[in-house]
Design a protein around this motif. Structure first.
Motif, PDB file in Angstrom:
ATOM      1  N   GLN C 284      43.100 105.582  79.708  1.00 50.00           N
ATOM      2  CA  GLN C 284      44.384 106.061  80.224  1.00 50.00           C
ATOM      3  C   GLN C 284      44.151 107.300  81.074  1.00 50.00           C
ATOM      4  O   GLN C 284      43.430 108.214  80.681  1.00 50.00           O
ATOM      5  CB  GLN C 284      45.323 106.404  79.061  1.00 50.00           C
ATOM      6  N   THR C 285      44.834 107.344  82.216  1.00 55.95           N
ATOM      7  CA  THR C 285      44.647 108.487  83.126  1.00 55.95           C
ATOM      8  C   THR C 285      45.027 109.802  82.457  1.00 55.95           C
ATOM      9  O   THR C 285      44.426 110.842  82.727  1.00 55.95           O
ATOM     10  CB  THR C 285      45.496 108.355  84.400  1.00 55.95           C
ATOM     11  N   ARG C 286      46.011 109.778  81.571  1.00 57.00           N
ATOM     12  CA  ARG C 286      46.522 111.034  80.992  1.00 57.00           C
ATOM     13  C   ARG C 286      45.472 111.756  80.165  1.00 57.00           C
ATOM     14  O   ARG C 286      45.579 112.956  79.964  1.00 57.00           O
ATOM     15  CB  ARG C 286      47.787 110.778  80.163  1.00 57.00           C
ATOM     16  N   HIS C 287      44.495 111.021  79.674  1.00 60.57           N
ATOM     17  CA  HIS C 287      43.502 111.657  78.813  1.00 60.57           C
ATOM     18  C   HIS C 287      42.411 112.382  79.596  1.00 60.57           C
ATOM     19  O   HIS C 287      41.624 113.121  79.012  1.00 60.57           O
ATOM     20  CB  HIS C 287      42.899 110.615  77.868  1.00 60.57           C
ATOM     21  N   ARG C 289      43.375 114.092  82.445  1.00 62.45           N
ATOM     22  CA  ARG C 289      44.174 114.973  83.321  1.00 62.45           C
ATOM     23  C   ARG C 289      43.612 116.398  83.350  1.00 62.45           C
ATOM     24  O   ARG C 289      43.437 117.029  82.321  1.00 62.45           O
ATOM     25  CB  ARG C 289      45.615 115.015  82.829  1.00 62.45           C
ATOM     26  N   GLY C 290      43.344 116.866  84.535  1.00 57.93           N
ATOM     27  CA  GLY C 290      42.873 118.239  84.683  1.00 57.93           C
ATOM     28  C   GLY C 290      41.402 118.417  84.370  1.00 57.93           C
ATOM     29  O   GLY C 290      40.873 119.526  84.516  1.00 57.93           O
ATOM     30  N   ILE C 343      38.811 120.362  79.067  1.00 58.61           N
ATOM     31  CA  ILE C 343      39.128 119.084  78.429  1.00 58.61           C
ATOM     32  C   ILE C 343      40.487 118.606  78.950  1.00 58.61           C
ATOM     33  O   ILE C 343      41.329 119.400  79.336  1.00 58.61           O
ATOM     34  CB  ILE C 343      39.162 119.287  76.899  1.00 58.61           C
ATOM     35  N   GLY C 344      40.696 117.304  78.945  1.00 55.27           N
ATOM     36  CA  GLY C 344      41.944 116.727  79.440  1.00 55.27           C
ATOM     37  C   GLY C 344      43.173 117.356  78.804  1.00 55.27           C
ATOM     38  O   GLY C 344      43.216 117.557  77.587  1.00 55.27           O
ATOM     39  N   LEU C 345      44.155 117.666  79.625  1.00 55.48           N
ATOM     40  CA  LEU C 345      45.391 118.309  79.161  1.00 55.48           C
ATOM     41  C   LEU C 345      46.405 117.221  78.810  1.00 55.48           C
ATOM     42  O   LEU C 345      47.065 116.671  79.695  1.00 55.48           O
ATOM     43  CB  LEU C 345      45.957 119.218  80.254  1.00 55.48           C
ATOM     44  N   PHE C 346      46.502 116.894  77.527  1.00 53.73           N
ATOM     45  CA  PHE C 346      47.440 115.867  77.097  1.00 53.73           C
ATOM     46  C   PHE C 346      48.191 116.358  75.882  1.00 53.73           C
ATOM     47  O   PHE C 346      47.541 116.874  74.978  1.00 53.73           O
ATOM     48  CB  PHE C 346      46.697 114.573  76.761  1.00 53.73           C
ATOM     49  N   PRO C 347      49.506 116.212  75.735  1.00 52.50           N
ATOM     50  CA  PRO C 347      50.374 115.616  76.740  1.00 52.50           C
ATOM     51  C   PRO C 347      50.664 116.629  77.857  1.00 52.50           C
ATOM     52  O   PRO C 347      50.364 117.792  77.712  1.00 52.50           O
ATOM     53  CB  PRO C 347      51.638 115.318  75.959  1.00 52.50           C
TER      54      PRO C 347
END
Lengths: 347, 347, 347, 347
Positions: C284-287, C289-290, C343-347
């Motif tokens: 998933q792209t959201r994981h 993010r950033g 690290i990915g910014l989720f949510p």
């Protein structure tokens, strides 16, 4: 079905223009006879807005190409300040609903103050009727030119004016914290309205100096019988449509929040489009999306002697094109809901 | 690099837990020694939150499995009301930052009133230090148990408390109209928080009776030196992160909106995380996304004698896990920005 | 800490420029010495991007004002086609990472075909090294000028190239159905990228003729050892960041989808930024993010003899500015993850 | 106006149920006589869906409370697998449009394979007519029980079936890359469908094993005259409504992409709801939002001998409730567009 009138829409390539087309294309008493859009003149409406693919609509033309002799009523959805000279040139036999801000302020000095230049069509301004339908119905019925109210103004005046008229709240202590979807900013290509600049974030704008203040205060002052200044802060919500006004008011001595609810419930009893929800209910913009409905309610405030009003509408429908059609229906003597039956599209 | 302390995170499968992991995994003075999540015990953190794929993290365990002897400090991100009994069982040698609401109200009667049951850990409650870092730094430095403030509270108290302390505003006329992203509602599967129920719409909730009121009023009362009741209305913005507070205040005689700005600018001068923007600037939540920053400003109000405060932060960072780490840094005597340098992720 | 190099960022007022600043401001080996933005020259970076409020950054200047003698390395984030002449003027002692498309196509005729005009810096083009770090690391290490790959290209080549090199898939049957967030379109004010035109909807664009095809096919042809044409369809997702490529491939005889997974897992074993998730997992792209991470996986296809590849990255990080910094790290001989740990910014 | 028939809606508290109410409340030939919702029985429809505030609708009841003697036609919007036993109990005189998947697969073995249990209403299954209106109109007109197709299936079969029937494409080389809004997942409270888990991100799901494959392949096999297996990958778009299918096909020898466009244009000429846009046009889901329209087109593929089909619809309207009403109109012999005139709501 009785005969149809011919309407022109000036400024059909903007969002409020498209909303007019969406609703008028199915209106049983109306035939869309002319659509103008200066920069996109020559295009079809389906090129400007593909949702109209397959509909039988006139091609977009320049304003100068409109054959006024064939038109019965015109909706003017042009940018603010460009409308005055255009409408001066419309033959006097044609009824007008103007969706711009140009004829909303009845006081020429107020107009000059807020817009930075003298009004260019003072005679028209003098005859224009400000038209929140539920509040101004009798005057709208007789008008030739209706100044269709702003979206924020409609969402602020509908809950507040009856309370001022009833003397139930303090005119000097009105705070309108308003939140709008992005379509209110129109279709102009501006960096600030890019998806990347708007989504996943929230901010206020025009803090302390938004032009809808002038309209709000004009209505409040009339209702209160004396000059009123109200706090009004608009915010941009990352959504397309909808306005919510959260309004903080101070009760006049002896009044309760429940009294305010009763006043509004009585005032709007029988109105098709304005629904007063049970006390304490929180109305949501998504439930009026695409419809001409207004949902409002009243809630308690932690501060003794105060109350909170909540009001939602779709800024492009009841806040613009839907109310314009509602006003046309009243001007023409038709049932007020004609062509406006659509229910909120949720989800 | 100096030696690292061992921290445990209780409730690591929720959003604030994940935020703690995101920041602590790169914190140079901390080793994540235990992660708990009762229902997901046995899973890896990457199964609960795939953004942690590839990181060397302990497996999720039940709280009962934590080896307290190996832990120096615990972050508790458990649901409200479940925390009291858990923390009573933590050995007294371990420092605690609690992100729940359980220890935020210093008055046991206030707790019982707002939460509907007597407090179950009164001794801990008595020693807990309420910790908005910039306002309570000295007390936090000496605390064993810090009650980390709520997101709305931090966003409401940071701009208001200095003004109350300065006697510049009327304590009885504070209106906080607050807007939050959806992550504040947590990861529990509720119909009301589905994408389809939240996106493309806007509404208020908890009107007149939200529990963060108790926290807000506790801080305001302390600052004003007498009991204060404030209006507070939270709204749900269709975005993941961010809170904006639009705060309407009444100036004390002789004060101006510019005075308020000057008070705040002076109060937060030298603070790394709190930035007072130029007078009239409108701060945006998207510019602090993912960071521990707070942006605030002051603007004029149309009503004479009033002013508007605007304040934004990321509800999961400065509104929760970032401030928790900031408080840990203060408790440990480390530079306050350690592990919190991240700049807002925009767009 | 070792001494820092001085970098210039050309085009700092766009999104990839801002991403460079976000990451380089915290990079331990870099000092931001110059920031250019022709139209916004004279402004501060915090005026262009308020998330940088409080950072000590040079003021935006015009390119002509850069003091090249003080610069060690330049990141060029200018629009396509404007870069060639600018980079010709950069002294030969300065290393360059170019984020535009201008130096990505090694064949001058291919450039002329896809961009409609002859290349204006053929000598630079000849020396430029195309740099998907994990695929071109050795060449990047020795390069003076790195052509930083496109976002779609990185997301298409990372999963496909190793399979072509292994002879595991049919080069003539590659379908890349790609979906990107809106930040890939940049910050230019265009009607098509307004919030109202993008949110709550989905569409393909550039169907059959997007310029990233040229880059994709250049890489695929090199890997396959013969000319390759692949289907590539980009789509616009109503989100800010992220790309997902869903890639349909035909297996060479005797190969299975699981084989493809094994080839990728082996190829990227030990890579910090590229994670091959378990077979059948949907990234998933959201994981990401950033973050600079790439997550990919392989799944079965209903059609016998076919397989599906899935790959996600953040178009502004690994798809642009993150990979640019990764390439700088390689060019400078620093640890490849320096300044890219986020690290990915989720949510 | 002619007399109205009485309809019941089973499962009125879900999104497809609400869509039926939204459109049927204004349908001139229909009276909503019963609404069921087991868990919410006793509530008003306005409590379940506030957009219906003010409408005169029956209260929600349990299915067992329906007075079948008063019902002419039933829409069944119950969850998959629960419908078979419910519909067996409906008197044979009542027409049925079933929106679940229970009667879509005509082969009982296929049903058992995909749903994991034997079909419980084999006699009804035998008589059920699968109803993509434009493809199955004659059979729908005579049916008592119509199995209303799935949203993905409608969006995949409308562009592909005419091409298979014309022998213009290779049945073994069909790739359907489909993207849907979140309302397709229903109103059940699941963590995966929370706003925070869906917004600002993109991913595929059910890769290689989604149940709509069975429906797609059933239709494709019938059209091709032999068993067909197609690739089908659904993705979740962070939006409420809309499906886009990007379909990659291999041309039969001698065929061109333009030929495919001509076949579709001829096949759907005169259809009110299916619009074939000019060759190369990219249809957008937002332009059919809230309407029963389907927009499709054909574009060239970079790979010689291949083409790309693009098709959009609103998953809750043409993909569910709109097509159900369209099928009812055909079953009743009414004009097919009755009650379905609404134009796409954009923005």
């Amino acid at each position: 079905m009785s005969e149809k009138i011919a309407v022109a829409i000036l400024g059909a390539s903007g969002y409020t223009g498209a909303e007019l087309v969406r609703m008028l294309a199915l209106h049983p008493r109306v035939r869309i006879a002319a659509l103008t859009a200066d920069r996109k003149a020559g295009s079809t409406m389906a090129e400007a807005f593909p949702q109209f693919t397959g509909l039988d609509l006139p091609r977009l033309i320049a304003i100068g190409e409109v054959d006024w002799a064939s038109i019965d009523l015109v909706f003017c959805a042009l940018p603010h300040a460009t409308t005055q000279e255009v409408l001066k040139a419309v033959p006097a036999s044609i009824k007008i609903v103007d969706l711009s801000a140009d004829f909303r302020l009845s006081d020429p000095e107020a107009y000059a103050y807020w817009y930075g230049h003298p009004h260019k069509a003072l005679e028209l301004q003098a005859e224009a009727v400000y038209g929140i339908t539920e509040l101004d119905r009798a005057a709208v019925a007789k008008a030739r030119l209706v100044a269709n109210p702003g979206c924020y103004t409609t969402c602020g005046q509908l809950p507040v004016i009856p309370l001022l008229e009833a003397g139930a709240i303090d005119p000097d202590q009105i705070v309108i914290d308003a939140k709008s979807g992005v379509s209110g900013a129109g279709r102009a290509a501006k960096e600030a309205n890019l998806f990347t600049e708007v989504s996943e974030g929230f901010h206020a704008y025009g803090v302390g100096h938004h032009r809808h203040m002038a309209e709000l205060e004009q209505g409040f002052s009339k209702a209160a019988g004396r000059p009123v200044r109200a706090a009004f802060t608009p915010h941009l919500v990352p959504m397309n449509r909808g306005i919510l006004s959260t309004i903080y008011v101070k009760l006049q001595p002896g009044r309760t929040a429940e009294d305010l609810h009763a006043i509004l419930a009585e005032r709007y009893q029988g109105e098709h489009f304005v629904k007063v929800l049970p006390f304490g209910t929180s109305p949501q913009t998504r439930h009026v999306r695409g419809s001409n409905f207004v949902f409002m309610s009243v809630a308690a405030d932690r501060r003794p002697g105060h109350a909170i009003l909540l009001c939602v509408l779709d800024n492009l429908v009841k806040g613009a094109s839907g109310q314009a059609i509602q006003n046309m229906n009243v001007m023409m003597g038709w049932p007020e809901t004609t062509g406006l039956e659509q229910i909120g599209l949720f989800p």
